[in-house]
Motif scaffolding. Structure first.
Motif, PDB file in Angstrom:
ATOM      1  N   THR A 278     -11.097 -19.583   5.831  1.00  0.00           N
ATOM      2  CA  THR A 278      -9.682 -19.208   5.913  1.00  0.00           C
ATOM      3  C   THR A 278      -8.814 -20.299   5.293  1.00  0.00           C
ATOM      4  OG1 THR A 278      -9.416 -20.247   8.068  1.00  0.00           O
ATOM      5  CG2 THR A 278     -10.122 -17.933   8.049  1.00  0.00           C
ATOM      6  N   ASP A 279      -7.559 -19.959   5.053  1.00  0.00           N
ATOM      7  CA  ASP A 279      -6.607 -20.937   4.525  1.00  0.00           C
ATOM      8  C   ASP A 279      -6.453 -22.118   5.479  1.00  0.00           C
ATOM      9  OD1 ASP A 279      -6.097 -19.548   2.215  1.00  0.00           O
ATOM     10  OD2 ASP A 279      -4.411 -18.426   3.075  1.00  0.00           O
ATOM     11  N   HIS A 280      -6.479 -21.829   6.774  1.00  0.00           N
ATOM     12  CA  HIS A 280      -6.335 -22.873   7.786  1.00  0.00           C
ATOM     13  C   HIS A 280      -7.507 -23.857   7.711  1.00  0.00           C
ATOM     14  CE1 HIS A 280      -5.178 -24.832  11.487  1.00  0.00           C
ATOM     15  NE2 HIS A 280      -6.378 -24.573  12.004  1.00  0.00           N
ATOM     16  N   GLU A 281      -8.739 -23.341   7.563  1.00  0.00           N
ATOM     17  CA  GLU A 281      -9.918 -24.208   7.476  1.00  0.00           C
ATOM     18  C   GLU A 281      -9.894 -25.056   6.205  1.00  0.00           C
ATOM     19  OE1 GLU A 281     -13.235 -21.594   9.919  1.00  0.00           O
ATOM     20  OE2 GLU A 281     -12.860 -21.139   7.803  1.00  0.00           O
ATOM     21  N   LEU A 282      -9.485 -24.450   5.093  1.00  0.00           N
ATOM     22  CA  LEU A 282      -9.395 -25.206   3.841  1.00  0.00           C
ATOM     23  C   LEU A 282      -8.329 -26.287   3.932  1.00  0.00           C
ATOM     24  CD1 LEU A 282      -9.705 -22.290   1.267  1.00  0.00           C
ATOM     25  CD2 LEU A 282     -11.412 -24.044   1.756  1.00  0.00           C
ATOM     26  N   LYS A 283      -7.235 -25.970   4.599  1.00  0.00           N
ATOM     27  CA  LYS A 283      -6.158 -26.951   4.764  1.00  0.00           C
ATOM     28  C   LYS A 283      -6.626 -28.117   5.638  1.00  0.00           C
ATOM     29  CE  LYS A 283      -1.292 -27.218   5.610  1.00  0.00           C
ATOM     30  NZ  LYS A 283      -0.185 -26.592   4.962  1.00  0.00           N
ATOM     31  N   LYS A 284      -7.433 -27.831   6.682  1.00  0.00           N
ATOM     32  CA  LYS A 284      -7.965 -28.889   7.541  1.00  0.00           C
ATOM     33  C   LYS A 284      -8.887 -29.818   6.745  1.00  0.00           C
ATOM     34  CE  LYS A 284      -9.944 -26.987  11.115  1.00  0.00           C
ATOM     35  NZ  LYS A 284     -10.453 -26.499  12.405  1.00  0.00           N
ATOM     36  N   ILE A 285      -9.683 -29.248   5.847  1.00  0.00           N
ATOM     37  CA  ILE A 285     -10.583 -30.061   5.017  1.00  0.00           C
ATOM     38  C   ILE A 285      -9.766 -30.985   4.123  1.00  0.00           C
ATOM     39  CG2 ILE A 285     -12.259 -29.971   3.137  1.00  0.00           C
ATOM     40  CD1 ILE A 285     -13.305 -27.357   4.391  1.00  0.00           C
ATOM     41  N   GLU A 286      -8.732 -30.440   3.477  1.00  0.00           N
ATOM     42  CA  GLU A 286      -7.913 -31.256   2.584  1.00  0.00           C
ATOM     43  C   GLU A 286      -7.140 -32.333   3.345  1.00  0.00           C
ATOM     44  OE1 GLU A 286      -5.506 -28.733   0.109  1.00  0.00           O
ATOM     45  OE2 GLU A 286      -7.153 -28.453  -1.301  1.00  0.00           O
ATOM     46  N   GLU A 287      -6.655 -32.003   4.536  1.00  0.00           N
ATOM     47  CA  GLU A 287      -5.911 -32.979   5.328  1.00  0.00           C
ATOM     48  C   GLU A 287      -6.811 -34.110   5.813  1.00  0.00           C
ATOM     49  OE1 GLU A 287      -4.059 -30.764   8.450  1.00  0.00           O
ATOM     50  OE2 GLU A 287      -2.460 -30.008   7.147  1.00  0.00           O
ATOM     51  N   MET A 288      -8.066 -33.776   6.125  1.00  0.00           N
ATOM     52  CA  MET A 288      -9.001 -34.799   6.603  1.00  0.00           C
ATOM     53  C   MET A 288      -9.225 -35.872   5.537  1.00  0.00           C
ATOM     54  SD  MET A 288     -12.893 -34.404   7.896  1.00  0.00           S
ATOM     55  CE  MET A 288     -12.886 -34.711   9.641  1.00  0.00           C
ATOM     56  N   LEU A 289      -9.324 -35.456   4.281  1.00  0.00           N
ATOM     57  CA  LEU A 289      -9.581 -36.413   3.208  1.00  0.00           C
ATOM     58  C   LEU A 289      -8.301 -36.934   2.562  1.00  0.00           C
ATOM     59  CD1 LEU A 289     -12.664 -34.688   1.647  1.00  0.00           C
ATOM     60  CD2 LEU A 289     -12.616 -36.882   2.803  1.00  0.00           C
ATOM     61  N   ALA A 290      -7.157 -36.369   2.919  1.00  0.00           N
ATOM     62  CA  ALA A 290      -5.891 -36.812   2.323  1.00  0.00           C
ATOM     63  C   ALA A 290      -5.518 -38.220   2.763  1.00  0.00           C
ATOM     64  CB  ALA A 290      -4.775 -35.840   2.671  1.00  0.00           C
ATOM     65  N   ASN A 291      -5.802 -38.571   4.035  1.00  0.00           N
ATOM     66  CA  ASN A 291      -5.437 -39.912   4.504  1.00  0.00           C
ATOM     67  C   ASN A 291      -6.499 -40.950   4.160  1.00  0.00           C
ATOM     68  OD1 ASN A 291      -7.458 -39.257   6.283  1.00  0.00           O
ATOM     69  ND2 ASN A 291      -6.254 -39.561   8.117  1.00  0.00           N
ATOM     70  N   LYS A 292      -7.583 -40.549   3.492  1.00  0.00           N
ATOM     71  CA  LYS A 292      -8.632 -41.435   2.979  1.00  0.00           C
ATOM     72  C   LYS A 292      -9.419 -42.152   4.065  1.00  0.00           C
ATOM     73  CE  LYS A 292      -6.055 -42.233  -1.256  1.00  0.00           C
ATOM     74  NZ  LYS A 292      -5.165 -41.148  -1.002  1.00  0.00           N
ATOM     75  N   LYS A 293      -9.106 -41.915   5.325  1.00  0.00           N
ATOM     76  CA  LYS A 293      -9.814 -42.554   6.430  1.00  0.00           C
ATOM     77  C   LYS A 293     -10.255 -41.475   7.396  1.00  0.00           C
ATOM     78  CE  LYS A 293     -11.025 -46.098   8.972  1.00  0.00           C
ATOM     79  NZ  LYS A 293     -12.349 -46.582   8.737  1.00  0.00           N
ATOM     80  N   ILE A 294     -11.559 -41.290   7.524  1.00  0.00           N
ATOM     81  CA  ILE A 294     -12.099 -40.301   8.447  1.00  0.00           C
ATOM     82  C   ILE A 294     -12.556 -41.067   9.688  1.00  0.00           C
ATOM     83  CG2 ILE A 294     -13.742 -38.430   8.735  1.00  0.00           C
ATOM     84  CD1 ILE A 294     -14.018 -38.438   5.650  1.00  0.00           C
ATOM     85  N   GLU A 295     -12.032 -40.701  10.846  1.00  0.00           N
ATOM     86  CA  GLU A 295     -12.312 -41.427  12.079  1.00  0.00           C
ATOM     87  C   GLU A 295     -13.719 -41.153  12.591  1.00  0.00           C
ATOM     88  OE1 GLU A 295     -10.277 -43.708  13.308  1.00  0.00           O
ATOM     89  OE2 GLU A 295      -8.870 -43.255  11.706  1.00  0.00           O
ATOM     90  N   SER A 296     -14.263 -42.133  13.285  1.00  0.00           N
ATOM     91  CA  SER A 296     -15.548 -42.089  13.997  1.00  0.00           C
ATOM     92  C   SER A 296     -16.712 -41.626  13.116  1.00  0.00           C
ATOM     93  CB  SER A 296     -15.441 -41.206  15.249  1.00  0.00           C
ATOM     94  OG  SER A 296     -15.289 -39.852  14.897  1.00  0.00           O
ATOM     95  N   LEU A 297     -16.795 -42.167  11.922  1.00  0.00           N
ATOM     96  CA  LEU A 297     -17.944 -41.905  11.052  1.00  0.00           C
ATOM     97  C   LEU A 297     -18.587 -43.234  10.688  1.00  0.00           C
ATOM     98  CD1 LEU A 297     -16.771 -39.182   8.520  1.00  0.00           C
ATOM     99  CD2 LEU A 297     -18.198 -38.897  10.512  1.00  0.00           C
TER     100      LEU A 297
END
Length: 165
Positions: free
Chosen positions: A57-76
């Motif tokens: 869905t558009d919502h899921e794709l937006k979540k993927i882009e937002e996760m990588l937009a800040n360049k820092k993925i938490e707890s990985l």
């Protein structure tokens, strides 16, 4: 999901990706995201890895882009990131698409300016990571081997051989 909602081409990070591919493989088509990173991202966002990219869905794709937009993925773990211990910030970051190209180009230019070993190799267009250069990595036009006079039959010898026959 109905057939009308399936997208054959999905726009991710300003790039067109084939929507018929499974989600991890489709995400891996984006520069800076590999298969393992794509699986971790999908697992972190609770998105089914067996879904096709066009089914998201558009919502899921937006979540993927937002996760990588800040360049820092938490707890990985640190090995997931493609930019560990960044020189400016000292943090583990993950760049995608043109950001990744820009950062790598800046790193090479910085090494050239410092005249480090890697920078000198880059500026000369030679291999940087310790590979052999004696036979591989040659560029430019190929030049054949020039034979010596002794190896080439001269015209005078051929005419003498023909006269003996």
């Amino acid at each position: 999901m109905s057939e009308s909602q399936f997208r054959y081409i999905v726009r991710l990070f300003g790039q067109d990706v084939d929507g018929t591919m499974k989600a991890p493989y489709g995400l891996a088509m984006v520069k800076g995201i590999g298969y393992n990173t794509a699986r971790v991202i999908l697992m972190k966002l609770n998105i089914d890895k067996d879904k096709r990219l066009g089914e998201l869905t558009d919502h899921e794709l937006k979540k993927i882009e937002e996760m990588l937009a800040n360049k820092k993925i938490e707890s990985l773990p640190a090995w997931i990131f493609n930019r560990r211990k960044d020189i400016e910030s000292g943090q583990d970051l993950h760049y995608v698409t043109s950001d990744l190209v820009f950062v790598v180009r800046n790193d090479i230019e910085r090494e050239k300016k410092l005249k480090s070993w890697r920078g000198v190799r880059h500026s000369l267009g030679l291999k940087v990571r310790g590979q052999r250069t004696r036979t591989t990595g040659r560029t430019g036009t190929t030049i054949g081997v020039k034979r010596s006079k002794a190896a080439q039959p001269s015209g005078g010898q051929q005419s003498q051989q023909q006269q003996k026959k």
